[in-house]
Design an enzyme around this catalytic site. Structure first.
Site, mmCIF file in Angstrom:
data_model
loop_
_atom_site.group_PDB
_atom_site.id
_atom_site.type_symbol
_atom_site.label_atom_id
_atom_site.label_comp_id
_atom_site.label_asym_id
_atom_site.label_seq_id
_atom_site.Cartn_x
_atom_site.Cartn_y
_atom_site.Cartn_z
ATOM 1 N N THR A 117 -4.751 1.897 1.036
ATOM 2 C CA THR A 117 -3.656 2.823 1.333
ATOM 3 C C THR A 117 -2.433 2.602 0.440
ATOM 4 O O THR A 117 -2.161 1.468 0.024
ATOM 5 C CB THR A 117 -3.234 2.651 2.812
ATOM 6 N N TYR A 141 0.032 -2.428 9.148
ATOM 7 C CA TYR A 141 -1.126 -1.673 8.645
ATOM 8 C C TYR A 141 -1.296 -1.916 7.145
ATOM 9 O O TYR A 141 -2.369 -2.311 6.675
ATOM 10 C CB TYR A 141 -0.926 -0.182 8.947
#
Ligand code: UDP
Length: 327
Positions: A117, A141
């Site tokens: 990501t 995350y």
């Protein structure tokens, strides 16, 4: 036909990847614990229910299918949740991926495509986010995904595991044929939440923060169509099958849209009013995440075809009106 083990194949992006793999002549084998995924979304190859934390189950599945490569999507993926419960992110994403990588190496499966990501870059005002950029995540995350990237590098050095890492920007849209689409419960993503607000399933969309240092005060993101994104993954498998070295690619279009701009496009596409409420910032959100790289286009031969914001919202709206899964 070569088997590809797709972890998270019952999820939004994983299910689209399975469809693309099948179309490219592979057999996608879905490995998913169905906590956030949907068995209804597994339509393109065999399904094996299992958890990344269950090493014995992983070994069994590797032995049964002898996959040529792993495509690893299974993860917890919500920025907001990761700030409330970082332990879940470190356990599921990092420990789970360690199990998977070790199982792959022990089974002799040394080709690995990884769903990472742009959240690994963090909030870098004024910096062009290309693949050489320093990774300094501002949420758990992003930190969990960066740790897995590091793990892949180490297993490459020691065990010959080759990986293609894709750092996604914001994935949106759905299968144009309507077979599968984006469906999370609970939903946290901007576009599906906005479509819910448009058709009255929710009272309004809350804009998380209107005081960011951007032209209209709302966060800016780079949206990429899920079908384009998974096409890059199939090319990632081909990259590894062709014997090439480990590498990393950003997957974004290079165009940034603010939350308010996405609201305006959604109103235009649906021809309806978007009820909005202005709210507080969401912890962990970066101000602006836009890919500064077209390396995937140049070096992987990736050609995004559906990644205009209008088309992404059009595809999402079509699915939103007709598609959903049942547990
Ligand atoms: N967002 C928002 N309201 C919502 C959900 C998201 O304003 O109900 C904003 C969020 O703050 C971010 C952008 O929309 O700036 C995209 O968020 P999303 O959760 O879809 O993806 P993320 O960027 O976290 O991966």
């Amino acid at each position: 036909m070569k088997n590809i083990l797709v972890t998270g194949g019952a999820g939004y992006i994983g299910s689209h990847a399975c469809k693309a793999l099948k179309a490219a002549g592979y057999t996608p084998v879905t490995y998913d614990n169905l906590i956030t995924g949907w068995q209804d979304a597994v339509k393109f190859g065999p399904f094996e229910q299992g958890d990344l934390l269950d090493r014995a189950r992983l070994d069994e599945v590797f032995a049964k299918y002898q996959p040529a490569a792993v495509m690893h999507f299974a993860a917890l993926s919500q920025v907001g949740e990761s700030m409330k419960d970082p332990g879940a992110y470190w356990r599921n994403n990092v420990v789970g991926s360690l199990n998977l990588i070790e199982a792959a190496v022990d089974a002799g499966c040394l080709q690995f495509v990884f769903s990472s990501t742009c959240a690994t870059y963090g909030d870098q005002d004024g910096v062009t986010l290309d693949e050489t950029c320093v990774q300094q995540p501002i949420n758990a995350y992003g930190a969990s995904k960066r740790a897995i990237e590091d793990m892949l590098e180490n297993f490459g050095q020691s065990h010959g595991l080759r990986s293609v890492i894709f750092r996604y920007f914001n994935v949106a849209g759905g299968d144009p044929e309507g077979e599968i689409g984006e469906f999370h419960q609970p939903e946290t993503h901007l576009i599906p939440l906005m479509l819910d607000a448009i058709d009255g399933k929710r009272p309004a969309l809350t804009i998380f923060g209107t005081d960011y240092d951007t032209p209209d005060g709302t966060c800016i993101r780079d949206y990429v169509h899920v079908c384009d994104l998974v096409d890059a993954h199939v090319k990632g498998v081909e990259w590894l099958q062709g014997g090439k070295d480990s590498t990393v690619f950003n997957l974004g279009t290079g165009d940034g849209f603010s939350v308010r701009e996405v609201v305006a496009y959604s109103a235009e596409v649906t021809n309806k009013v978007v009820p909005i409420v202005e709210g507080e910032r969401r912890p962990g959100d970066a101000t602006k995440l836009v890919s500064g790289s077209s390396r995937a286009i140049r070096e992987l031969g990736w050609t995004p075809k559906r990644s205009s914001l209008k088309l992404m919202i059009t595809d999402a709206w079509r699915w939103h009106q007709s598609g959903h899964y049942e547990k």
